[in-house]
Design a protein around this motif. Structure first.
Motif, short mmCIF file in Angstrom:
data_model
loop_
_atom_site.label_atom_id
_atom_site.label_comp_id
_atom_site.label_asym_id
_atom_site.label_seq_id
_atom_site.Cartn_x
_atom_site.Cartn_y
_atom_site.Cartn_z
N ALA A 329 0.83 -1.21 0.00
CA ALA A 329 0.00 0.00 0.00
C ALA A 329 0.86 1.25 0.00
O ALA A 329 0.62 2.20 -0.77
CB ALA A 329 -0.92 0.00 1.22
N ILE A 339 -5.64 6.77 -4.19
CA ILE A 339 -6.09 6.03 -3.02
C ILE A 339 -7.24 5.07 -3.34
O ILE A 339 -7.37 4.01 -2.74
CB ILE A 339 -6.48 7.00 -1.88
N TYR A 340 -8.07 5.43 -4.34
CA TYR A 340 -9.21 4.56 -4.69
C TYR A 340 -8.71 3.27 -5.34
O TYR A 340 -9.24 2.18 -5.07
CB TYR A 340 -10.16 5.30 -5.62
N SER A 343 -7.19 1.13 -2.59
CA SER A 343 -8.25 0.56 -1.77
C SER A 343 -8.88 -0.65 -2.46
O SER A 343 -9.13 -1.68 -1.83
CB SER A 343 -9.32 1.62 -1.48
N LYS A 344 -9.10 -0.52 -3.77
CA LYS A 344 -9.72 -1.62 -4.51
C LYS A 344 -8.78 -2.82 -4.61
O LYS A 344 -9.20 -3.97 -4.44
CB LYS A 344 -10.10 -1.15 -5.92
N HIS A 348 -10.24 -3.43 0.49
CA HIS A 348 -10.80 -2.78 1.68
C HIS A 348 -12.28 -2.48 1.47
O HIS A 348 -12.68 -2.00 0.40
CB HIS A 348 -10.06 -1.47 1.96
N GLU A 350 -13.90 -0.23 3.29
CA GLU A 350 -14.10 1.20 3.52
C GLU A 350 -12.83 1.96 3.14
O GLU A 350 -11.71 1.52 3.43
CB GLU A 350 -14.45 1.47 4.99
N LEU A 351 -13.01 3.13 2.54
CA LEU A 351 -11.88 3.95 2.10
C LEU A 351 -11.05 4.42 3.29
O LEU A 351 -9.83 4.60 3.18
CB LEU A 351 -12.38 5.15 1.30
N THR A 353 -10.04 2.87 5.75
CA THR A 353 -8.98 1.91 6.08
C THR A 353 -7.73 2.20 5.28
O THR A 353 -6.61 2.15 5.79
CB THR A 353 -9.46 0.47 5.79
N THR A 354 -7.91 2.55 4.00
CA THR A 354 -6.78 2.85 3.13
C THR A 354 -6.18 4.21 3.46
O THR A 354 -4.98 4.43 3.26
CB THR A 354 -7.23 2.84 1.65
N GLN A 355 -7.00 5.13 3.96
CA GLN A 355 -6.51 6.48 4.25
C GLN A 355 -5.43 6.49 5.32
O GLN A 355 -4.64 7.44 5.40
CB GLN A 355 -7.68 7.37 4.67
#
Length: 379
Positions: A329, A339-340, A343-344, A348, A350-351, A353-355
């Protein structure tokens, strides 16, 4: 809840009709499973061997009346799903209901999610009586459970729960209350009346590109572990999905490779493109049912070797196999992926989580650290 019409032979030979309300089961302190049942005796009786026309007619009418009552009780149970008062459901024990939800999660969800439900159940059994029913639930009960997780609950090592454990376990408890409300066991949604614990931001240990390069050059006692770990760093695929990966899931099409698999944690189909270097780590194709990383298995041996491998590479971090996903990541975001997309790729839900990773690679914050001109310091 299962409602059935049953009969019991009396001393005088008649058959007494009654309803059985089966409410599941629970486990006592000795580990013995106890079935939970309530009964409603209808005070209706059948003759076991009717001979005359009248006796047969009486039996027929009595049985019809008993079945009418059975239908009414089942209707009352169904009506409970829509928030109407249901005295039958209100007498259901809370722990038996929670146990069924936990079993349901075991069949549906990932091992990690089921583990949280199981742990929550173990804690609840310490403060909730096996005979405690839904009709006894009120706001004081909710507060008592929250206070338990806040001040009393301990880990197996007899240490206070971490903030994230409090957050997770209490949220499972609230989820059970929401489900009970939706299913008609409660007429009030108590889950909406109490605030959850704040979630602590957990540290994501990861490798920088230079550290990963050092690992790639360093010796690892188990080549399959080295290949699998670096492959996870390059692809972001979880340990559980890598460990069970078979060659049928690896697709090579027109010079492009991708992995077609069911993600273990979210139980959803994924089509993940991988780089040429990641594909090279997999080696030559074998039979469709053969495992790609043959010999890879979870255990202390491989976990310990990761630590030793990092020491040989001069990486002073507590790295686990899951750190490979964090590394993927961070490297993607540092090299311009949005970030999208990250995330995909990571699967994940929910976004947010990636943030968490976005904070790690915040270039503006790094620039701000050097924005103050250098001082001439004499000490």
């Amino acid at each position: 809840m299962k409602i059935t019409l049953k009969e019991k032979k009396l001393a005088d030979g008649r058959l007494s009709l009654y309803l059985e309300f089966y409410k599941g089961s629970s486990t006592n302190v000795d580990g013995k499973r106890i079935h939970l049942r309530d009964f409603e005796y209808l005070k209706l009786y059948l003759l076991p061997n009717p001979t005359t026309k009248k006796e047969k007619q009486d039996n027929k009418e009595t049985l019809a009346l008993a079945n009418d009552i059975l239908t009414i009780r089942k209707t009352e149970f169904i009506q409970g799903r829509y928030g109407l008062k249901d005295t039958i459901k209100s007498k259901r024990t809370f722990l038996a209901f929670f146990s069924e939800l936990t079993d349901e999660k075991m069949k549906q969800d990932s091992s990690n999610n089921y583990g949280n439900w199981f742990s929550t159940h173990q804690h609840l059994k310490k403060i909730v009586s096996p005979s405690f029913t839904f009709e006894e639930i009120d706001e004081n009960f909710i507060k008592r459970v929250k206070n338990y997780f806040e001040k009393e609950a301990l880990t197996k090592s007899q240490l206070p729960l971490s903030q994230n454990s409090k957050y997770s376990y209490f949220n499972k408890f609230k989820a059970s209350l929401r489900r009970a409300f939706d299913d008609g066991y409660l007429t009030i949604n108590y889950a909406s009346k109490v605030k959850s614990f704040e979630q602590a931001e957990s540290q994501r240990e990861y490798l920088t590109f230079d550290e990963l390069q050092s690992l790639a050059k360093a010796e690892c006692k188990y080549p399959v572990l080295k290949k699998a770990f670096i492959f996870s760093c390059l692809s972001g695929i979880r340990w559980s999905d890598i460990e069970k990966m078979v060659w049928a899931e690896v697709r090579d099409e027109s010079g492009i490779s991708r992995i077609n698999f069911i993600q273990d944690k979210i139980d959803g189909a994924e089509y993940l493109y991988i780089s040429k270097q990641a594909r090279e780590l997999l080696g030559n194709r074998k039979e469709p049912i053969d495992r790609v990383f043959k010999g890879l298995k979870y255990g202390m041996t491989f976990n310990t070797e990761i630590v030793r491998w990092c020491n040989r590479a001069g990486v002073p971090k507590h790295i686990t196999f899951h750190s490979a996903r964090h590394t993927n990541a961070v490297l993607l975001l540092e090299n311009g992926a949005d970030i999208y997309t990250v995330s995909k790729r990571l699967g994940h839900r929910e976004l947010r989580t990636t943030q968490i990773y976005a904070k790690i690679v915040d270039s503006k914050a790094k620039e701000a650290a050097e924005i103050i001109p250098g001082l001439e310091i004499e000490i």
